[in-house]
Design an enzyme around this catalytic site. Structure first.
Site, PDB file in Angstrom:
ATOM      1  CG  ASP A  13       2.226   7.591   0.363  1.00  0.00           C
ATOM      2  OD1 ASP A  13       1.436   7.117   1.183  1.00  0.00           O
ATOM      3  OD2 ASP A  13       3.227   8.258   0.677  1.00  0.00           O
ATOM      4  CG  HIS A  41      -4.060   1.138   2.128  1.00  0.00           C
ATOM      5  ND1 HIS A  41      -4.210  -0.190   2.398  1.00  0.00           N
ATOM      6  CD2 HIS A  41      -2.768   1.311   1.822  1.00  0.00           C
ATOM      7  CE1 HIS A  41      -3.048  -0.796   2.279  1.00  0.00           C
ATOM      8  NE2 HIS A  41      -2.155   0.096   1.940  1.00  0.00           N
TER       9      HIS A  41
END
Ligand code: IMP
Length: 427
Positions: A13, A41
């Site tokens: 992340d 993503h």
């Protein structure tokens, strides 16, 4: 040119999606190399905001060949859902190739993942529950089904039948679970196979010739080095290798061809799932960062644990990957704090240490040693050069760069593709 690998430097992340999307416009090929739909993503571009789990971020650039590589754990149903969602928003996927070698994540993998997590009780890893660990376990156990198996229907039916029998035996013996029914899994997989067949091929020779022809290849990492099966905070890790070497293997590109490795780091640190995180902030500052950064998992929606940048952990990532440059993302999120901190060492049982202990119970006892710096305020989104940043933000970036000992090549100052400061040109 160049083969560029984009690697997550922390616990995933880090904002790799944005960095990848930024580079993908220049790339002839984008390869997703490892992990499965446990990854997410977020890409924000002129077409809107997209959460991608399996499809490479190059998909928004029609001339870019997008490959789902051999190292990926592929859930065919999720891939099709993602492709459908892209089609609905006018994004074409005819430039997508799925490697025949990619292992399949099937419904029983999810069931096993969730049963194993429940059985672990307090020792749960906090997996995404997507079946990724069990699918890779089948790969290593040499019983997995691969995308190549989707190409032949009768062969696929036979393989699936055997696999379901074996999994039912395992689920019953280990967890006393009721059996999985073959028919619905078979029906779902047969229809997915029919739709995916045109996309499945062995991209290895084609990719090798493109590399030799000097085409630009971007290898996109998923997760982050601290979740690496070998180098992460085991057992609180994912089941693949998000490190640069893992990406090369998963993509099918030889190490000699790698010309640049970008390590992506958030200006602070987050983690989802269980496992030690020495700089975790269980207070209002952590909450402020979570709120400002909207730190909730792309895949599971879980709130991410937030904390200060950990330079000890970052140095481990640097050691394992030899990053050529760092992309520092989300600097804007730290705006408005009176002071900002960077963890420069740990204190373990009264001793100062500068490397990350391997055992998670020992890491959990480590207290962060901080360098405290002046905070800054105001919006950073419009800054396009380093000098346009507030002085205190520049000091923060410079301190971080000196601690990590890798040049910072890009600074993210907002979510959109162009809200970035480029400090160097990329190969
Ligand atoms: P799994 O990959 O679902 O087996 O989960 C193993 C660990 O990796 C858990 O702590 C997850 O929260 C974490 N994890 C897996 N994928 C990601 C990701 O893309 N971002 C952040 N954490 C992840």
């Amino acid at each position: 040119m160049p083969v560029v690998a984009v690697v997550g430097g922390q616990w995933g992340d880090e904002g790799k999606g944005k960095v990848i999307d930024l580079f993908a416009g220049e790339a002839d090929v984008v390869v997703r190399a490892q992990g499965g739909d446990n990854a997410g993503h977020t890409v924000v571009n002129s077409r809107g905001r997209f959460a991608l789990h399996l499809v490479p971020a190059g998909i928004f650039h029609p001339r870019t060949l997008c490959i789902i590589g051999a190292g990926v754990a592929l859930n065919p149903t999720i891939l099709l859902e993602e492709m459908d969602a892209l089609h609905q928003r006018g994004v074409e996927t005819s430039n997508l190739v799925v490697s025949e070698r990619a292992h399949l994540v099937l419904p029983y993998h999810r069931q096993i993942d969730q049963a194993q997590e429940a059985a672990r009780g307090k020792a749960a890893i906090g997996t995404t529950g997507r079946g990724i660990g069990p699918a890779y376990a089948d790969k290593v156990g040499r019983v997995g089904l691969r995308a190549a198996d989707l190409l032949d229907e009768s062969h696929l039916r036979a393989r699936l039948r055997v696999a379901v029998e074996q999994k039912n035996d395992f689920l019953r013996r280990m967890f006393g679970a009721s059996p999985i029914e073959l028919a619905p899994i078979e029906a779902e997989l047969m229809s997915a196979a029919a739709r995916l067949r045109p996309y499945i091929a062995d991209p290895t020779p084609r990719l090798a010739s493109l590399v030799l022809a000097g085409k630009t290849v971007l290898i996109e990492g998923a997760h982050g080095v601290l979740l690496d099966l070998d180098y992460g905070t085991y057992p609180f890790v994912t089941a693949s290798s998000p490190a640069a070497a893992g990406l090369l293997l998963g993509a099918g590109v030889g190490p000699r061809h790698l010309s640049h490795t970008v390590g992506v780091f958030k200006a602070y640190q987050t983690r989802v799932g269980a496992g030690p995180m020495p700089t975790e902030l269980d207070d209002e500052v952590g909450e402020a960062i979570r709120t400002a950064g909207q730190e909730f998992g792309t895949t599971t929606g879980r709130p991410r644990r937030c904390g200060w940048f950990d330079a000890v952990a970052a140095r481990l990532a640097v050691d394992v990957n030899a990053f050529d440059s760092i992309a520092l993302t989300r600097l804007d999120i730290l705006s408005g704090l009176d002071t900002v901190k960077i963890c420069t060492a740990y204190e373990l049982d009264g001793r100062r240490i500068e490397t990350m202990p391997v055992r998670p119970d020992v890491l959990a006892r480590c207290l962060p040693v901080y360098e405290t710096l002046q905070g800054w305020s105001g919006l950073l989104e419009s800054a396009r050069s380093f000098d346009e940043l507030p002085l205190a933000a520049r000091e923060y970036v410079k301190t971080l760069e000196a601690l990590v000992r890798v040049p910072i090549g890009l600074i993210g100052v907002g979510a959109a593709r162009d809200e970035s400061i480029l400090m160097r040109s990329y190969p």
